[in-house]
Design an enzyme around this catalytic site. Structure first.
Site, PDB file in Angstrom:
ATOM      1  N   SER A   1       0.939  -0.441  -2.186  1.00 16.95           N
ATOM      2  CA  SER A   1       0.084  -0.015  -1.081  1.00 16.95           C
ATOM      3  C   SER A   1      -1.228  -0.804  -1.028  1.00 16.95           C
ATOM      4  O   SER A   1      -1.216  -2.005  -0.826  1.00 16.95           O
ATOM      5  CB  SER A   1      -0.160   1.495  -1.192  1.00 16.95           C
ATOM      6  OG  SER A   1      -0.739   2.021  -0.036  1.00 16.95           O
TER       7      SER A   1
ATOM      8  N   ASP B   1      -2.530 -15.075   0.208  1.00 21.86           N
ATOM      9  CA  ASP B   1      -2.390 -15.810   1.465  1.00 21.86           C
ATOM     10  C   ASP B   1      -3.536 -16.788   1.695  1.00 21.86           C
ATOM     11  O   ASP B   1      -3.353 -17.823   2.330  1.00 21.86           O
ATOM     12  CB  ASP B   1      -2.306 -14.836   2.643  1.00 21.86           C
ATOM     13  CG  ASP B   1      -0.935 -14.183   2.764  1.00 21.86           C
ATOM     14  OD1 ASP B   1      -0.062 -14.490   1.918  1.00 21.86           O
ATOM     15  OD2 ASP B   1      -0.733 -13.368   3.677  1.00 21.86           O
TER      16      ASP B   1
ATOM     17  N   LYS C   1       5.310  -1.480  -0.464  1.00 24.31           N
ATOM     18  CA  LYS C   1       4.938  -0.409   0.470  1.00 24.31           C
ATOM     19  C   LYS C   1       4.023  -1.003   1.536  1.00 24.31           C
ATOM     20  O   LYS C   1       2.861  -1.311   1.277  1.00 24.31           O
ATOM     21  CB  LYS C   1       4.225   0.734  -0.254  1.00 24.31           C
ATOM     22  CG  LYS C   1       3.771   1.861   0.674  1.00 24.31           C
ATOM     23  CD  LYS C   1       3.074   2.964  -0.103  1.00 24.31           C
ATOM     24  CE  LYS C   1       2.638   4.103   0.808  1.00 24.31           C
ATOM     25  NZ  LYS C   1       1.530   3.748   1.708  1.00 24.31           N
TER      26      LYS C   1
END
Length: 578
Positions: free
Chosen positions: A338, A349, A363
């Site tokens: 999460s 990224d 999740k």
């Protein structure tokens, strides 16, 4: 709009009708149990009414609700109330007390939500209170972790550890102390929840706790004054190598962003950071955004929320790291989930951190928590979230049982061909659709049968108080041959079968846990946590990747500079004459 209002009116009428029927039954029969059922069935009906009304609001965003849908809803709710009434009146045993609560809180409502997704969840009053306590990161009590254990065939409640700088810690309560009385009431037969409830209370109020400690001839009585107990999400931070900081982050609560900023600032001139997110289940999304804001460059995307009921939301770094750049290694495992995956995904990224460990939980759903009546709550999935490169990392749950889902049964292996492929800022390949795939894999150590037995029987927890009661322990304490000899005797006394081969095969693991529990008693919880961090082979392996993290950080700066240069090189439009 007209359909939605008509539906709401019908739901109110249904709730009133059900309430009236049960109220009449209760009054006419003077039936005490019926009063409880009256209350609980009204809670359930009003819960369904809330969900239906909320669903109609969503439906208005995407298309009108058909009269057929409304008819199906009406029939389903009537069927539910009819079934519940038949069960209550005719079941072989009375439906009262905890069983009545369980029928609603653990049966009907969770059953409906589980059909939707694994993360929409209903909280009964006790669970909702714990959720809010966890989110706030504080509560009022005496400040200790307790655990119910079977000892000599009896259920007893022991202190696992007092939190540092709390009433329990300052009074000298130790791990391993058995709680035998609270305010002169015996705790025999009590659960740990019952003891915890008795210990909590308003700030400034007194509570008397009687403990049985090994080596003490008589029980110890502690008169404590309840206080606000902070429960920080950063439970351990220290300089693990010269210039290299280590931070263990347990969850994301209301104080996490501030805690992380303070922890990083406390190191001074950092040359590198290991951020440990293993076993971190997530928490508040806004705190994940706040953590990333301290580590990324101003303006960089952190996460995007997309849902059907509300506009998309794109979170960016509004403050940025202020030019404080240092290599970061993020350590994750299969239970990193999460909000912890939001942080991992954003840093990966943007090439801001090297992610090492295992593929994370997967999740990618965001829940909004709604307050309901009777101090209950509903966490309802309202968004999907996407990492800056556009990855949805939610693992597939269609046709998968909750047990299999949470135990990763059938989870896809990293780099599977059906996972979505995206690129980081510098062009590295990353994957979505099944958690955050680490840049470098570190396997979690596997335990053997002997280790599992020692952990199951809490042998270290029971050995440490005996050792501390009979030996002097200072800051130079090490687990030597003499300590191991006493530990072997303790294993036999605790009914554990062992051989020298069993112990020698995992001696480093055993010594670390002995030292951890003994130092926790003698010097506090942080000392024990640091013992494990200094030994932990995954943390030690993560440290070896700091040069790769530095190279990644250098390349990320290069990419940002090239993008800025490209933007500046674009010709500006000539001013026009009005």
């Amino acid at each position: 709009m007209e359909v939605r209002l008509h539906l709401l009116v019908w739901l109110v009428r249904l709730a009133l009708l059900v309430a009236a029927n049960w109220l009449t039954y209760a009054i006419f029969h003077r039936h005490r149990r019926a009063w409880f059922i009256f209350r609980r069935i009204c809670i359930c009906v009003w819960f369904f009414a809330f969900c239906a009304f909320f669903g109609s609001l969503l439906e208005e965003k995407v298309g009108a609700q058909s009269s057929q849908d409304e008819s199906q809803l009406r029939d389903s709710m009537k069927t539910f109330t009819d079934v519940y009434a038949l069960v209550e009146q005719n079941y072989a045993e009375p439906i009262a007390g905890d069983k009545a609560d369980a029928a609603i809180y653990d049966g009907a409502i969770p059953g409906m939500l589980q059909v939707l997704d694994p993360h929409s969840h209903f909280y009964d009053p006790k669970a909702y209170a714990r959720l809010r306590e966890d989110q706030r990161g504080r509560y009022y009590g005496v400040g200790m972790i307790i655990q119910q254990q079977n000892d000599e065939g009896k259920s007893k409640v022991f202190v696992v550890t007092p939190y540092e700088d709390t009433p329990s810690f300052r009074a000298g309560i130790h791990p391993g102390d058995q709680i035998v009385e609270v305010d002169l009431k015996s705790t025999e037969g009590w659960t740990s929840d019952q003891v915890a409830k008795a210990l909590k209370g308003p700030k400034g109020t007194p509570v008397e706790v009687t403990m049985q400690r090994y080596g003490q001839p008589k029980p110890l009585v502690f008169n404590l004054i309840r206080d606000e107990i902070p429960h920080p999400s950063v439970d351990l931070k220290f300089e693990i190598r010269p210039g290299i900081g280590y931070i263990h982050l347990t969850q994301f609560q209301e104080t996490t962003g501030d805690e992380m900023e303070a922890a990083i600032d406390s190191f001074g001139n950092l040359k590198g950071l290991v951020l440990d997110l293993r076993e971190n289940p997530g928490g508040l999304l806004n705190q994940a955004v706040d953590v990333c804001d301290h580590l990324l460059t101003k303006g960089q995307t952190i996460v995007t929320q997309r849902g059907r009921a509300y506009p998309d939301v794109n979170y960016t770094a509004t403050h940025g790291n202020g030019g404080k750049a240092f290599p970061i290694v993020v350590l994750v495992n299969r239970d990193t989930a999460s909000a912890a995956e939001i942080v991992s995904g954003a840093l990966q990224d943007h090439d801001r951190a090297l992610i090492v460990g295992e593929t994370t939980f997967g999740k990618g759903l965001v829940q909004t928590v709604y307050n309901l009546s009777e101090d209950t709550g509903l966490a309802l999935t309202t968004y999907h979230y996407y990492t800056p490169s556009g990855r949805l990392i939610q693992r597939n749950y269609a046709g998968v049982s909750l047990y299999d889902y949470y135990n990763h049964a059938g989870a896809l292996a990293p780099n599977s061909s059906n996972l979505e492929v995206k690129l980081t800022d510098s062009g590295r390949t990353v994957y979505g659709g099944g958690g955050i795939t680490p840049d470098e894999k570190i396997e979690s150590p596997k335990t053997n049968r002997f280790q599992d037995e020692l952990a199951y029987k809490d042998v270290f927890f029971h050995f440490a108080p005996v050792y501390v009661a009979t030996h002097s322990v200072d800051k130079n304490f090490e687990v030597d041959n003499a300590v191991m000899a006493e530990f072997r005797k303790s294993l036999t006394a605790q009914g554990v079968d062992w051989t020298d081969a069993d112990i020698n095969g995992v001696s480093d693991w055993i010594k670390a846990r002995i030292k951890k529990d003994i130092e926790t008693i003698q010097f506090g919880q942080l000392a024990g946590l640091r013992v494990i961090a200094d030994w932990d082979p995954e943390i030690q392996k993560a440290l070896t990747y700091m040069p790769e993290a530095q190279a990644l950080e250098d390349n990320a700066h290069k990419v940002l500079a090239e993008k800025a240069q490209a933007r500046n090189a674009q010709p500006q439009p000539a001013p026009t004459q009005p």
